[in-house]
Design a protein around this motif. Structure first.
Motif, PDB file in Angstrom:
ATOM      1  N   LEU A 156       0.910  -1.559  -0.094  1.00  0.00           N
ATOM      2  CA  LEU A 156      -0.197   0.096  -0.034  1.00  0.00           C
ATOM      3  C   LEU A 156       0.642   1.340  -0.077  1.00  0.00           C
ATOM      4  O   LEU A 156      -0.057   2.134  -0.236  1.00  0.00           O
ATOM      5  CB  LEU A 156      -0.921  -0.240   1.153  1.00  0.00           C
ATOM      6  N   GLY A 157       2.284   1.387   0.361  1.00  0.00           N
ATOM      7  CA  GLY A 157       3.363   2.805   0.149  1.00  0.00           C
ATOM      8  C   GLY A 157       2.802   3.080  -0.959  1.00  0.00           C
ATOM      9  O   GLY A 157       3.426   3.778  -1.651  1.00  0.00           O
ATOM     10  N   HIS A 158       2.733   2.172  -2.380  1.00  0.00           N
ATOM     11  CA  HIS A 158       3.268   2.224  -3.827  1.00  0.00           C
ATOM     12  C   HIS A 158       1.722   3.054  -4.104  1.00  0.00           C
ATOM     13  O   HIS A 158       1.396   2.705  -5.862  1.00  0.00           O
ATOM     14  CB  HIS A 158       4.358   0.867  -4.529  1.00  0.00           C
ATOM     15  N   ILE A 159       0.285   3.285  -3.367  1.00  0.00           N
ATOM     16  CA  ILE A 159      -0.781   3.622  -4.036  1.00  0.00           C
ATOM     17  C   ILE A 159      -0.755   5.018  -3.738  1.00  0.00           C
ATOM     18  O   ILE A 159       0.344   5.972  -3.920  1.00  0.00           O
ATOM     19  CB  ILE A 159      -1.881   3.823  -2.816  1.00  0.00           C
ATOM     20  N   LYS A 221      -1.944  12.843   4.509  1.00  0.00           N
ATOM     21  CA  LYS A 221      -2.309  12.059   3.320  1.00  0.00           C
ATOM     22  C   LYS A 221      -2.180  10.521   3.955  1.00  0.00           C
ATOM     23  O   LYS A 221      -3.324   9.824   3.298  1.00  0.00           O
ATOM     24  CB  LYS A 221      -0.773  12.001   2.754  1.00  0.00           C
ATOM     25  N   LEU A 222      -1.571   9.921   5.110  1.00  0.00           N
ATOM     26  CA  LEU A 222      -1.857   9.050   5.462  1.00  0.00           C
ATOM     27  C   LEU A 222      -3.349   8.299   5.888  1.00  0.00           C
ATOM     28  O   LEU A 222      -3.542   7.328   5.332  1.00  0.00           O
ATOM     29  CB  LEU A 222      -1.026   8.806   6.883  1.00  0.00           C
ATOM     30  N   ALA A 223      -4.000   9.124   6.316  1.00  0.00           N
ATOM     31  CA  ALA A 223      -5.328   9.382   6.402  1.00  0.00           C
ATOM     32  C   ALA A 223      -6.473   9.133   5.744  1.00  0.00           C
ATOM     33  O   ALA A 223      -7.601   8.598   5.156  1.00  0.00           O
ATOM     34  CB  ALA A 223      -6.071  10.754   7.527  1.00  0.00           C
ATOM     35  N   SER A 228      -9.098   5.902   1.676  1.00  0.00           N
ATOM     36  CA  SER A 228      -8.539   4.899   0.288  1.00  0.00           C
ATOM     37  C   SER A 228      -8.991   3.424   0.419  1.00  0.00           C
ATOM     38  O   SER A 228     -10.268   2.793  -0.040  1.00  0.00           O
ATOM     39  CB  SER A 228      -8.230   5.603  -0.318  1.00  0.00           C
ATOM     40  N   VAL A 229      -8.902   2.976   1.165  1.00  0.00           N
ATOM     41  CA  VAL A 229      -8.185   1.672   1.456  1.00  0.00           C
ATOM     42  C   VAL A 229      -9.086   0.926   2.123  1.00  0.00           C
ATOM     43  O   VAL A 229     -10.077   0.080   1.892  1.00  0.00           O
ATOM     44  CB  VAL A 229      -7.366   1.078   2.720  1.00  0.00           C
ATOM     45  N   PHE A 258      -8.501  13.790  10.931  1.00  0.00           N
ATOM     46  CA  PHE A 258      -8.203  13.755   9.416  1.00  0.00           C
ATOM     47  C   PHE A 258      -9.364  13.218   9.137  1.00  0.00           C
ATOM     48  O   PHE A 258      -9.658  13.003   7.682  1.00  0.00           O
ATOM     49  CB  PHE A 258      -6.939  13.731   9.528  1.00  0.00           C
ATOM     50  N   MET A 259      -8.933  11.762  10.044  1.00  0.00           N
ATOM     51  CA  MET A 259     -10.199  10.466   9.127  1.00  0.00           C
ATOM     52  C   MET A 259     -11.280  10.535   9.861  1.00  0.00           C
ATOM     53  O   MET A 259     -12.744  10.328   9.019  1.00  0.00           O
ATOM     54  CB  MET A 259      -9.961   9.288  10.397  1.00  0.00           C
ATOM     55  N   ASP A 260     -12.027  11.923  10.572  1.00  0.00           N
ATOM     56  CA  ASP A 260     -13.051  12.322  10.855  1.00  0.00           C
ATOM     57  C   ASP A 260     -14.073  13.346   9.662  1.00  0.00           C
ATOM     58  O   ASP A 260     -14.321  13.286   9.102  1.00  0.00           O
ATOM     59  CB  ASP A 260     -13.567  13.302  11.686  1.00  0.00           C
ATOM     60  N   LEU A 261     -12.837  13.544   8.606  1.00  0.00           N
ATOM     61  CA  LEU A 261     -12.925  14.796   7.408  1.00  0.00           C
ATOM     62  C   LEU A 261     -12.952  14.065   6.351  1.00  0.00           C
ATOM     63  O   LEU A 261     -13.633  13.807   5.343  1.00  0.00           O
ATOM     64  CB  LEU A 261     -11.385  15.349   7.372  1.00  0.00           C
ATOM     65  N   TYR A 262     -12.555  12.710   6.194  1.00  0.00           N
ATOM     66  CA  TYR A 262     -12.307  11.972   4.481  1.00  0.00           C
ATOM     67  C   TYR A 262     -12.962  10.655   5.090  1.00  0.00           C
ATOM     68  O   TYR A 262     -13.182  10.322   3.794  1.00  0.00           O
ATOM     69  CB  TYR A 262     -10.497  11.879   4.404  1.00  0.00           C
ATOM     70  N   GLU A 263     -13.020   9.796   6.383  1.00  0.00           N
ATOM     71  CA  GLU A 263     -13.394   8.905   5.906  1.00  0.00           C
ATOM     72  C   GLU A 263     -15.098   8.950   6.092  1.00  0.00           C
ATOM     73  O   GLU A 263     -15.557   9.713   6.535  1.00  0.00           O
ATOM     74  CB  GLU A 263     -13.284   8.187   7.102  1.00  0.00           C
ATOM     75  N   TRP A 264     -15.330   7.797   4.567  1.00  0.00           N
ATOM     76  CA  TRP A 264     -16.546   7.127   5.085  1.00  0.00           C
ATOM     77  C   TRP A 264     -17.759   6.721   5.945  1.00  0.00           C
ATOM     78  O   TRP A 264     -16.816   5.536   5.662  1.00  0.00           O
ATOM     79  CB  TRP A 264     -17.142   6.782   4.102  1.00  0.00           C
TER      80      TRP A 264
END
Length: 294
Positions: A156-159, A221-223, A228-229, A258-264
């Motif tokens: 996953l480091g290469h996504i 960016k990690l979040a 995405s994963v 940040f997860m609160d912003l981006y996670e579905w």
């Protein structure tokens, strides 16, 4: 009671242990790898196995070997690892060690350790990310390690997080997660200000503005990558392992924000994020755990 030997082969040290079917460690041991051009370092792996067998004084179910690189389809050897540990590629460990031997990618082994005996025990669908010099990972689906074509699943480091970024990862991916947070790129990302992520985090904790910008940008960016994963695989848990997780609250608190912003979050269900339980013996424990699934 059944017993298994687990070996973690690194460029600096070989770590070995004996565990039983309940995950109890009976003995662990470290010796230098002594990476050599002639491949004689392999004798040190055999020395480790013989040391552990002599301690146990009874037969083992098998041997699990964690190593960098991509195993073959049967998990008998590392099929692909250029430019490191000469003599590792396509070396058949079972024939050499005299016992059934299963070979795993080191990040896959770390996942198996957490899934069998660690923070993800009893979970069926799990993703693990290793955050260190680079970024690796592994995927557990329906309780089974998913290795995929060429055994490369979970890298996953290469996504890509940015298709317009020109810097390429070691596999040729632009804008990779590995570049965004891996320790190997910190000097370049910080314009020479920091030589390690640890230095960066310490400056962040002291309120350095540039360090705060750089560190929080990496965590953001990690979040995005984790979100995405989660969208792709919908795991019950995402486990974070590796040296960068030693930042503790400096990592996990901004990551949660940040997860609160981006996670579905359908039905307000959040993906559980956990810090790995096992430390530097994770590879050996995970490789041994893989044998127990056979």
């Amino acid at each position: 009671m059944s017993y298994v030997i687990g070996i973690d082969l690194g460029g600096t040290n070989i770590k070995g242990l004996i565990i039983n079917q309940n995950g109890e460690v009976l003995k662990q041991h470290y010796i230098p790898t002594k990476d050599t051009e002639d491949g004689s370092w392999r004798e040190n792996v055999k020395e480790m196995v013989e040391y552990l067998k002599n301690y146990l004084q009874q037969p083992v179910l098998g041997i699990g070997l964690s190593a960098p690189g991509l195993p073959n389809e049967q998990n008998q050897c590392i099929a692909y690892l250029p430019n490191r540990l000469k003599g590792l590629e396509n070396f058949m460990w079972g024939e050499y060690l005299g016992d059934a031997t299963y070979v795993l990618n080191d990040a896959h082994a770390a996942l198996m350790a957490e899934a069998k005996f660690g923070v993800a025990k009893d979970k069926r669908n799990v993703v693990l990310l290793t955050l260190g010099t680079g970024v690796g990972g592994g995927i557990l689906i329906n309780g089974q390690l998913y290795q995929g074509l060429s055994q490369m699943a979970g890298h996953l480091g290469h996504i890509s997080l940015n298709a317009h970024e020109e810097t390429q990862s070691i596999v040729g991916m632009v804008g990779s997660l590995e570049y965004a947070i891996g320790n190997y790129s910190i000097e370049k990302r910080s314009h020479g200000r920091f030589t390690s992520t640890w230095e960066l985090v310490e400056a962040y904790r002291k309120g350095d503005y540039f360090a705060s910008y750089l560190w929080l940008s990496s965590v953001r960016k990690l979040a995005i990558a984790i979100s995405s994963v989660a969208n792709l695989l919908s795991p019950e848990m995402i486990v974070l392992a590796g040296g960068i997780t030693l930042a503790e609250n400096s990592l996990f608190e901004p990551l949660a924000a940040f997860m609160d912003l981006y996670e579905w979050k359908p039905g307000n269900k959040k993906t559980e994020i956990a810090q790995a339980y096992f430390g530097d013996m994770a590879g050996a424990i995970g490789a041994a755990s893989f044998v127990l699934t056979k």
